[in-house]
Structure formats: structure tokens, C-alpha cells
Design a protein around this motif. Structure first.
Motif, PDB file in Angstrom:
ATOM      1  N   GLY A 219       0.826  -1.207   0.000  1.00  0.00           N
ATOM      2  CA  GLY A 219       0.000   0.000   0.000  1.00  0.00           C
ATOM      3  C   GLY A 219       0.861   1.257   0.000  1.00  0.00           C
ATOM      4  N   VAL A 220       1.900   1.236   0.808  1.00  0.00           N
ATOM      5  CA  VAL A 220       2.822   2.386   0.865  1.00  0.00           C
ATOM      6  C   VAL A 220       3.461   2.602  -0.508  1.00  0.00           C
ATOM      7  CG1 VAL A 220       4.997   3.198   1.855  1.00  0.00           C
ATOM      8  CG2 VAL A 220       3.271   2.125   3.340  1.00  0.00           C
ATOM      9  N   GLU A 221       3.897   1.517  -1.124  1.00  0.00           N
ATOM     10  CA  GLU A 221       4.531   1.634  -2.445  1.00  0.00           C
ATOM     11  C   GLU A 221       3.567   2.225  -3.478  1.00  0.00           C
ATOM     12  OE1 GLU A 221       7.698   1.537  -3.411  1.00  0.00           O
ATOM     13  OE2 GLU A 221       7.787   1.453  -1.221  1.00  0.00           O
ATOM     14  N   ARG A 222       2.307   1.786  -3.409  1.00  0.00           N
ATOM     15  CA  ARG A 222       1.311   2.300  -4.349  1.00  0.00           C
ATOM     16  C   ARG A 222       1.112   3.804  -4.154  1.00  0.00           C
ATOM     17  NH1 ARG A 222      -0.196   2.178  -8.646  1.00  0.00           N
ATOM     18  NH2 ARG A 222      -2.445   2.441  -8.417  1.00  0.00           N
ATOM     19  N   VAL A 223       1.028   4.232  -2.909  1.00  0.00           N
ATOM     20  CA  VAL A 223       0.877   5.670  -2.645  1.00  0.00           C
ATOM     21  C   VAL A 223       2.085   6.422  -3.207  1.00  0.00           C
ATOM     22  CG1 VAL A 223       0.762   7.455  -0.860  1.00  0.00           C
ATOM     23  CG2 VAL A 223      -0.601   5.360  -0.621  1.00  0.00           C
ATOM     24  N   LYS A 224       3.264   5.874  -3.018  1.00  0.00           N
ATOM     25  CA  LYS A 224       4.467   6.551  -3.541  1.00  0.00           C
ATOM     26  C   LYS A 224       4.444   6.609  -5.072  1.00  0.00           C
ATOM     27  CE  LYS A 224       7.277   6.393   0.455  1.00  0.00           C
ATOM     28  NZ  LYS A 224       8.532   6.115   1.133  1.00  0.00           N
ATOM     29  N   GLU A 225       4.024   5.511  -5.691  1.00  0.00           N
ATOM     30  CA  GLU A 225       3.922   5.527  -7.156  1.00  0.00           C
ATOM     31  C   GLU A 225       2.985   6.630  -7.641  1.00  0.00           C
ATOM     32  OE1 GLU A 225       4.263   0.685  -7.515  1.00  0.00           O
ATOM     33  OE2 GLU A 225       2.617   1.693  -8.576  1.00  0.00           O
ATOM     34  N   LEU A 226       1.918   6.841  -6.869  1.00  0.00           N
ATOM     35  CA  LEU A 226       0.910   7.846  -7.268  1.00  0.00           C
ATOM     36  C   LEU A 226       1.342   9.276  -6.940  1.00  0.00           C
ATOM     37  CD1 LEU A 226      -2.248   5.882  -6.059  1.00  0.00           C
ATOM     38  CD2 LEU A 226      -1.730   6.491  -8.439  1.00  0.00           C
ATOM     39  N   THR A 227       2.453   9.415  -6.226  1.00  0.00           N
ATOM     40  CA  THR A 227       2.888  10.752  -5.776  1.00  0.00           C
ATOM     41  C   THR A 227       4.345  10.996  -6.161  1.00  0.00           C
ATOM     42  OG1 THR A 227       3.371   9.787  -3.599  1.00  0.00           O
ATOM     43  CG2 THR A 227       1.234  10.883  -3.855  1.00  0.00           C
ATOM     44  N   HIS A 228       4.686  10.647  -7.385  1.00  0.00           N
ATOM     45  CA  HIS A 228       6.027  10.905  -7.929  1.00  0.00           C
ATOM     46  C   HIS A 228       7.131  10.318  -7.060  1.00  0.00           C
ATOM     47  CE1 HIS A 228       4.037  13.606 -10.754  1.00  0.00           C
ATOM     48  NE2 HIS A 228       3.411  14.144  -9.717  1.00  0.00           N
ATOM     49  N   GLY A 229       6.817   9.193  -6.409  1.00  0.00           N
ATOM     50  CA  GLY A 229       7.840   8.517  -5.604  1.00  0.00           C
ATOM     51  C   GLY A 229       8.077   9.127  -4.240  1.00  0.00           C
ATOM     52  N   LEU A 230       7.346  10.184  -3.917  1.00  0.00           N
ATOM     53  CA  LEU A 230       7.654  10.942  -2.699  1.00  0.00           C
ATOM     54  C   LEU A 230       6.843  10.527  -1.484  1.00  0.00           C
ATOM     55  CD1 LEU A 230       7.766  14.529  -4.232  1.00  0.00           C
ATOM     56  CD2 LEU A 230       9.719  13.108  -3.577  1.00  0.00           C
TER      57      LEU A 230
END
Lengths: 338, 338
Positions: A219-230
Motif C-alpha cells: 500500500g505504501v509503495e502504491r501511494v508513492k507511485e501515485l505521488t512521484h515517488g515521494l
């Protein structure tokens, strides 16, 4: 009158209970027009806190003022009112700073799953609607007493501002209201973390731009993918478990903000991670009173309709069924009509 | 060149070490004009972290650019510069948000207790002074590299605003700089918690309006007495221990802000207390780079003179004595001259 008592975990009973009375001259009695079951009511229902003896339960309410104590000046019998689950004086420096649920004079408003409830500090606590509301607006107004006010606080405490990326952990009624709050406060992107289809649908209606079904590291990785890795600028934690809190912290960008509005149960805050990432944290019981005038206005003018978090309505005497439905996640949130 | 190595806890040695070299085209080599010992250098000195083999130490520096890599554009040999202890690109979204010490490309600047140091990402890291500084301004400028920048971040992270009441936990050099920062940011009341006379004196010079000598529960009570029974609007935690963190949280008013800038060692955050009191938390390694232009300007024009935190100056080859003096609290902070 008739009201609800919790006797033991899993044991909710509706029946005859003592009428509430004016105890202090600052009290009001409110005749409940609608009440509901809160996610936090499920904690004792599930045995997370001891129940020494049968006690009243429920802290969400809208209704008509039935009577007032001699010192109450701002509301009068017959008016339609909404109040927070914590009564507050609304005059002290802490209230003025916007933290009415930390008011030194705060008192829990309890026993709302009943026909009437005593509200202490009525002048500081109750807010009237502009007029008698239509029946179909009552669910919207009822959410302001806690769940929508709490979702709003989640967004305010995480300092959601126009253009921000926001992630919401938790797809309960509070999480869904937090999505709506983030949208209202101008978030450019609102990521709802949910894997239940009806809740995903409601989250989207409330303004979620993305749904993340994964949990934990994925889930954390998905959020990062959706936010330019940040990671997200603001993460709104609306559950209260150790797992959800860690997921929230790890979903925020360095220097981002995490709010937490679910009563924490067994949470160990990762201080080293917070230090390393500059992530800010603010949480607590939502100071609903601070938001009521604005939120009533938004409901009254149709800007928000958070009442759709109620996916079931029952007569109050079926309150035990309401708890069961929410406990088994058959319903997101149940409205109860006296 | 000559430089400092830490061999083991308590074992600091000065002697011949390899010259630093340009490794990346974005590097600069700085000839150190002044360096110093940080409170955080005392953690390994006291055995809090393992030392596998002798390694360079020291991360505070001002000096002249000696040479630059082929891609460095913003500084040139001969200029006087100050940089943060973390090199950062200063171009990414995290740097733009003001959290350069969380920059994804950050690199520790280490080995500053030496004649020269290699500074990576020179364009993003180094800030020049308007001109060659007078010798007596060098201590002030040196503090901006870490200790004053960290005190400043403590005040910024706790959102100190004009008129606020502020309490500072910790009377080390960072705590004293945090007092100065709170004053500069307009705090109406600055409570320094200290029981060491020379530090109390410096705190007062830096703008403390009240000194609290008590610790623990008594210290918290004193802060509350001084703030109308509420606690301070902002509390700046500048130590990093479990005891100091709890003292900080309990000294803040409900809904107040606590910042923490001391590297946490064994801290268990009181989540239930944070939830119940709505206190916000933000900490981390200070993004000094964000503050350098403003702080250089304040030093250059005489608004602040934080160099008085140095109560001892030694030649760099006596670096071991500097550690000893700070470890034994005979000195607040020791400046070292190559």
C-alpha cells in the motif's frame, strides 16, 4: 424514557432508562431526532475496554431543545441543534485556540442512543441550524456531530491546503468523511486506501481521485507511485491501530503531515522514523465544535452531503442490530431513529 | 592534511589523514576557517553508537572554497562559505518544501574537524557570505552550520509566532540557540529550563524571559504556573532523551506544538497523551540550508550574535581536550581553529 445500555461486550440492550434532567443551570435537554453508532462504540462492544456495570452509550446527536437550565442564553426550547460529543465552555483560551475537546471544562455527552440526552454547557456546545431542517437533511446534519467533524479535523490537523496530495488510511465512515474534507479543502489528489467495493464507490463520490487496495508495504509503495515517488503531502489516519499508523507515517513524504483521529489502540509511534523524515503528527478527539458553524453552512447550502455514509437506517429500538451490522462490516454506519 | 579520527569511545586523535579530493564534478573542497564539537558528536564519544574502525568526525564548518568540481557554478575558489552538515541538491520537491536534510540525494558532510573537507552537491549546499567576514564574526557564522540552524528549526517546527509563549527543554548550545530563535520569531515569553548558572545567564542574554530550574513533574508545574496554568504554546525539545521528550510534551498546552531536534535515544512517544491533548509534534535533523540566507543576513547585520555559545576556543590539534571539556560539561561548546 427509552434508551440504550451496554451490559457487556456484544450485549447492547434497549429499554426503559431514567429520564435525563437539568442538573446544572448551564444544561440543556435535547430530544433526539436522530442518532447513530460510532466506530468508537465498537471498541467496548468488541471488549477492548472493561464494562463494570450496564451503562448508557452513544455520543452523536441532533434534535430539538426540549428544556434549558436557567443560565442558558444561546439556545431555547424548540430550536434544532447539533453538538459535539464533548461539551465545552467555548470561552477559554483552549477553546479559542480551536481545541474545544481539550477544554479544561469539557464533559462527555453520553447516552445519545436514547430519546433524550442531557447536554452540559449548552451555550458552549450546541449550535442551531438556520431553520427547521427538512427530514432528508437530517442524516447530513447528524454526521456533523462526530463523524464528519472528525474527518474534517483529520484534514485540518494534517494542514490540507489547496493543491496538496492527500492519502486517507481507513475506509470507515470517518475515513470517507476525511476524503470529503480533503476535497473541500482543495486537495488536488485524494488517495483513498480501501478494498471494499461499496466504500470505494462512496470514496469516489466524496472526491477520491485514486483508490489503493493494497495494504502494508505494498500500500505504501502504491501511494508513492501515485505521488512521484515521494509520498503524500498529508496523510489522514482514521483507524487507530499500530498497523494503520505505521502505514500512514510511511505513506507521507518527507516533511509531510500525518493526522490521527482514531482512538489509538496499541500504537507504538516510530520516533526514529519521524525524526529521520521530518513528518509532523497531530491528532486527538476532533474539536467538532470549532467546525460546526462552517459545516452546518456547507450542508445547508448543499456543498456537502455527508449523510450518505449512513447506508442503513433502523428504528432506535433495533440498536442492537445496528451494532451487529457495523461490527460485521455489513453496514458502514447505521442511523437510528427514535 | 591534519584531521581528527575517533578510534573508540573517549578516544579522539588528531594527526595526519588523507587529503580530501574532488570525487564528483559537483563537489567542492573547503579549507576550514573554524569548526567545533557538536552535542551529537558526544553520542559516539560516550559509546552510544558502535565504532568499527577509526573514522573522521565533525560536521560543522565555515571556510574558504579551495577548489570546485567542473559542474559547480554557484561558488568559486576564495569565497567564504557556510554549509549544512547534510549536503542536498536544493532543487527537488523535498528541498523546495524546506526539508533539505530529507533530500533524496542528501549526503552527510563529515570529517570537518580537519584542515579541509569535501562538500558534495556544492551548488545546493554552500551559501556565500556577502563579503569576507571579520574574524570576530566567524564564531557567529560557524553556528549557522548546525547549532543555530538547529535551534532555529526547533522554533520553526514548533511554529513559533509573534506573541506566543515558548518553553525550551535543554540548555545545551542548541537549546540556547532555540531561545534566541524563539525571541527572533517574536515570542512574547521564552521559558528556558536550565539549572546551570552560566547557561542561565546566556539564555537570558539570548532573550529568555523566565528560567525554570526544576525538572520532571516539578519543571512541568513551573511552566504551567508561568503560562496561566495552561502550558506553553510551543515547546522546543533540544535534548533527545525519553525524559526530556516527556517533559516537553507535558509542558505544552492542549493543542500546542512540540518540536524535537535532539537525535532521539530511547524515546517512547506517549501516543495516548498526544491524542488526548491534541499536541502536534515535528522534529528531525534541521534543514539548515533552508535558513542559511536569512540567518547569514541576521548575523551580518548584527541582529543576532549566536557565537557566544562558544565559551572556549582551542587550536584544532587540541580537539581531544575539546571533547573532554564538553563531555564533562566544563564548556558549553568549543570552537576549534585549524
Amino acid at each position: 424514557m427509552r434508551g440504550t445500555l451496554i451490559h457487556a461486550p456484544g450485549d447492547i440492550r434497549f429499554g426503559q432508562v431514567p429520564d435525563p434532567e437539568i442538573v446544572e443551570p448551564t444544561d440543556a435537554i435535547v430530544r433526539i431526532a436522530a442518532t447513530c453508532v460510532c466506530g468508537s462504540d465498537l471498541w467496548p462492544y468488541r471488549g477492548a475496554s472493561p464494562i463494570a456495570e450496564p451503562r448508557p452509550i452513544g455520543h452523536e446527536y441532533v434534535g430539538h431543545v426540549e428544556s434549558v437550565g436557567s443560565e442558558v442564553a444561546s439556545v431555547q426550547p424548540g430550536q434544532f441543534v447539533i453538538g459535539s460529543f464533548f461539551a465545552s465552555d467555548n470561552t477559554c483560551p483552549i477553546c479559542h485556540a480551536g481545541y474545544q475537546t481539550s477544554c479544561p471544562n469539557r464533559q462527555l455527552v453520553n447516552g445519545c442512543q436514547a430519546e433524550y440526552v442531557r447536554v452540559p454547557l449548552a451555550d458552549g456546545t450546541l449550535v442551531t441550524t438556520p431553520d427547521e431542517p427538512d427530514a432528508d437533511m437530517i442524516p447530513d446534519l447528524l454526521t456533523l456531530s462526530d463523524v464528519m467533524g472528525t474527518g474534517w479535523f483529520a484534514a485540518v490537523a494534517a494542514e490540507v491546503k489547496p493543491g496538496m496530495t492527500v492519502a486517507v488510511v481507513g475506509d470507515g465512515a470517518v475515513g470517507l468523511c476525511a476524503v470529503l474534507a480533503a476535497r473541500e479543502l482543495g486537495a488536488a489528489q485524494v488517495i483513498a486506501m480501501s478494498r471494499h467495493s461499496p466504500r470505494q464507490k462512496l470514496a469516489t463520490e466524496f472526491g477520491a481521485t485514486d483508490i489503493v487496495t493494497e495494504r502494508g508495504d505494498e500500500g505504501v509503495e502504491r501511494v508513492k507511485e501515485l505521488t512521484h515517488g515521494l509520498g503524500a503531502d498529508a496523510v489522514l489516519e482514521c483507524v487507530g491501530t499500530d498497523q494503520s499508523m505505521h502505514q500512514a507515517v510511511r505513506s507521507a513524504r518527507p516533511g509531510g503531515n500525518v493526522s490521527f483521529v482514531g482512538v489509538p489502540h496499541g500504537v507504538n509511534l516510530p520516533i526514529t522514523e519521524l525524526f529521520a523524515t521530518h513528518i509532523a503528527l497531530r491528532g486527538g478527539p476532533a474539536p467538532v465544535r470549532a467546525f460546526l458553524p462552517d459545516l452546518i453552512d456547507r450542508v445547508w447550502h448543499g456543498a456537502i452531503a455527508p449523510g450518505t455514509v449512513f447506508d442503513r437506517t433502523l428504528p432506535l429500538d433495533q440498536v442492537a442490530d445496528a451494532y451487529r451490522a457495523m461490527d460485521e462490516r455489513q453496514a458502514i454506519k447505521v442511523l437510528l431513529q427514535p
